[in-house]
Motif scaffolding. Structure first.
Motif, PDB file in Angstrom:
ATOM      1  N   HIS A  18      25.455  29.201  -4.982  1.00 23.98           N
ATOM      2  CA  HIS A  18      25.607  28.493  -3.715  1.00 23.98           C
ATOM      3  C   HIS A  18      24.248  28.369  -3.022  1.00 23.98           C
ATOM      4  O   HIS A  18      23.415  29.275  -3.123  1.00 23.98           O
ATOM      5  N   PRO A  19      24.021  27.273  -2.305  1.00 24.88           N
ATOM      6  CA  PRO A  19      22.731  27.092  -1.631  1.00 24.88           C
ATOM      7  C   PRO A  19      22.612  27.974  -0.384  1.00 24.88           C
ATOM      8  O   PRO A  19      23.586  28.196   0.326  1.00 24.88           O
ATOM      9  N   ARG A  65      15.698  23.804  -3.000  1.00 24.51           N
ATOM     10  CA  ARG A  65      16.677  24.715  -2.418  1.00 24.51           C
ATOM     11  C   ARG A  65      16.651  26.045  -3.177  1.00 24.51           C
ATOM     12  O   ARG A  65      16.228  26.118  -4.340  1.00 24.51           O
ATOM     13  N   LEU A  66      17.154  27.045  -2.508  1.00 24.43           N
ATOM     14  CA  LEU A  66      17.362  28.350  -3.115  1.00 24.43           C
ATOM     15  C   LEU A  66      18.865  28.567  -3.258  1.00 24.43           C
ATOM     16  O   LEU A  66      19.608  28.425  -2.286  1.00 24.43           O
ATOM     17  N   PHE A  67      19.299  28.903  -4.473  1.00 32.88           N
ATOM     18  CA  PHE A  67      20.711  29.147  -4.761  1.00 32.88           C
ATOM     19  C   PHE A  67      20.883  30.608  -5.200  1.00 32.88           C
ATOM     20  O   PHE A  67      20.033  31.152  -5.916  1.00 32.88           O
ATOM     21  N   THR A  68      21.966  31.224  -4.798  1.00 31.92           N
ATOM     22  CA  THR A  68      22.251  32.607  -5.202  1.00 31.92           C
ATOM     23  C   THR A  68      23.716  32.751  -5.606  1.00 31.92           C
ATOM     24  O   THR A  68      24.554  31.929  -5.230  1.00 31.92           O
ATOM     25  N   ASN A  69      24.000  33.821  -6.352  1.00 32.42           N
ATOM     26  CA  ASN A  69      25.391  34.120  -6.729  1.00 32.42           C
ATOM     27  C   ASN A  69      25.987  35.176  -5.811  1.00 32.42           C
ATOM     28  O   ASN A  69      27.082  35.683  -6.074  1.00 32.42           O
ATOM     29  N   ALA A 101      17.244  20.081  -4.739  1.00 34.40           N
ATOM     30  CA  ALA A 101      18.553  19.957  -4.098  1.00 34.40           C
ATOM     31  C   ALA A 101      19.504  19.119  -4.939  1.00 34.40           C
ATOM     32  O   ALA A 101      20.733  19.285  -4.860  1.00 34.40           O
ATOM     33  N   VAL A 102      18.954  18.229  -5.761  1.00 34.10           N
ATOM     34  CA  VAL A 102      19.794  17.368  -6.601  1.00 34.10           C
ATOM     35  C   VAL A 102      20.578  18.174  -7.635  1.00 34.10           C
ATOM     36  O   VAL A 102      21.530  17.661  -8.230  1.00 34.10           O
ATOM     37  N   GLN A 103      20.191  19.423  -7.855  1.00 38.07           N
ATOM     38  CA  GLN A 103      20.870  20.259  -8.850  1.00 38.07           C
ATOM     39  C   GLN A 103      22.006  21.088  -8.250  1.00 38.07           C
ATOM     40  O   GLN A 103      22.560  21.952  -8.925  1.00 38.07           O
ATOM     41  N   CYS A 136      17.268  20.792 -18.812  1.00 40.09           N
ATOM     42  CA  CYS A 136      16.424  21.940 -18.494  1.00 40.09           C
ATOM     43  C   CYS A 136      17.236  23.028 -17.794  1.00 40.09           C
ATOM     44  O   CYS A 136      17.139  24.211 -18.137  1.00 40.09           O
ATOM     45  N   LEU A 137      18.045  22.637 -16.833  1.00 45.42           N
ATOM     46  CA  LEU A 137      18.839  23.628 -16.108  1.00 45.42           C
ATOM     47  C   LEU A 137      19.849  24.302 -17.032  1.00 45.42           C
ATOM     48  O   LEU A 137      20.082  25.516 -16.936  1.00 45.42           O
ATOM     49  N   GLU A 138      20.455  23.537 -17.923  1.00 43.71           N
ATOM     50  CA  GLU A 138      21.424  24.115 -18.852  1.00 43.71           C
ATOM     51  C   GLU A 138      20.778  25.185 -19.730  1.00 43.71           C
ATOM     52  O   GLU A 138      21.338  26.259 -19.954  1.00 43.71           O
TER      53      GLU A 138
END
Length: 250
Positions: free
Chosen positions: A215-216, A232-236, A202-204, A177-179
């Motif tokens: 990055h988280p 979690r929230l991840f950003t570039n 968070a497992v991703q 799904c993430l891919e």
């Protein structure tokens, strides 16, 4: 509603006063209360007339600024953010919009309809496109695009490389799904300089870094349904003091 003042509804102290007074009164006279009993009665009725705290009303007042949301459909893995999370995300996206030289910066919300609602509630003029599988959101008109993550690039060509900010919340926690969602994000992002925000488990973490260079952040998203999985929230991009910054391991 009228008060019922029979001895059954009065407190013991009042009914005892009334019994004493009635025993001493002339049988031909109507029953009366002593001054002490009257004062006690007034105090009792005053207490009863006070409205009870309406915690539900207080809660409604606190949430009066929140937008109305379509109900979750758990069969579609829909779990809305709690108000604090949704408002925090909306403010972050609007901050990013205001930081861009182009005043018409476009935002894509991939499978996060509650964020779309909060963005529009904060600024009805912000250009936001919602990509979502649930066709109940067709009510948003041209802001809605049907999206099935199994066909990550099966989207209108006018959406290709059209967005300065892309926020995605994959419906499932699988690698597959993430891919596929990462493919969609790449399709939508205007350039490598586009701002990307990903909300997932968070497992991703390692996969988010590998697939999208994310990055988280220290900010921890929460859902109204109190999910068991840690999100979690991840950003570039480095949000600096916002979103509690990047959560850098030492």
């Amino acid at each position: 509603m009228e008060q019922n003042l029979s001895a059954q509804t009065l407190p013991n102290s009042l009914s005892n006063h009334q019994d004493d007074d009635e025993a001493a009164a002339d049988d031909n006279d109507p029953p009366s209360l002593s001054l002490q009993a009257l004062e006690a009665l007034k105090e009792f009725l005053a207490e009863q007339s006070q409205p009870l705290p309406d915690t539900a009303a207080e809660s409604r007042a606190a949430d009066s600024a929140a937008p109305a949301l379509i109900s979750e459909d758990w069969r579609l893995s829909q779990f809305w953010y709690d108000p604090h999370t949704a408002e925090t995300l909306a403010q972050e996206v609007l901050t990013l919009c205001n930081s861009l030289p182009d005043s018409a910066a476009r935002v894509a919300c991939v499978a996060c309809p509650s964020l779309y609602a909060y963005l529009k509630n904060n600024d009805s003029e912000v250009p936001v496109q919602l990509l979502e599988y649930d066709k109940r959101f067709e009510q948003y008109g041209s802001d809605f695009t049907f999206y099935d993550y199994n066909r990550p690039e099966d989207l209108p060509l006018e959406l290709k490389h059209a967005f300065d900010i892309v926020v995605a919340d994959p419906p499932y926690l699988s690698r597959e799904c993430l891919e596929k969602v990462a493919q969609t994000v790449s399709f939508l992002a205007r350039s490598e300089k586009s701002y990307l925000l990903l909300l997932t488990g968070a497992v991703q973490k390692e996969r988010a870094a590998e697939l999208m260079g994310l990055h988280p952040c220290g900010f921890r998203p929460q859902h109204s349904s109190k999910l068991g999985n840690e999100f979690r929230l991840f950003t570039n991009y480095d949000p600096a003091m916002r979103l509690e910054g990047w959560d850098v391991e030492k």
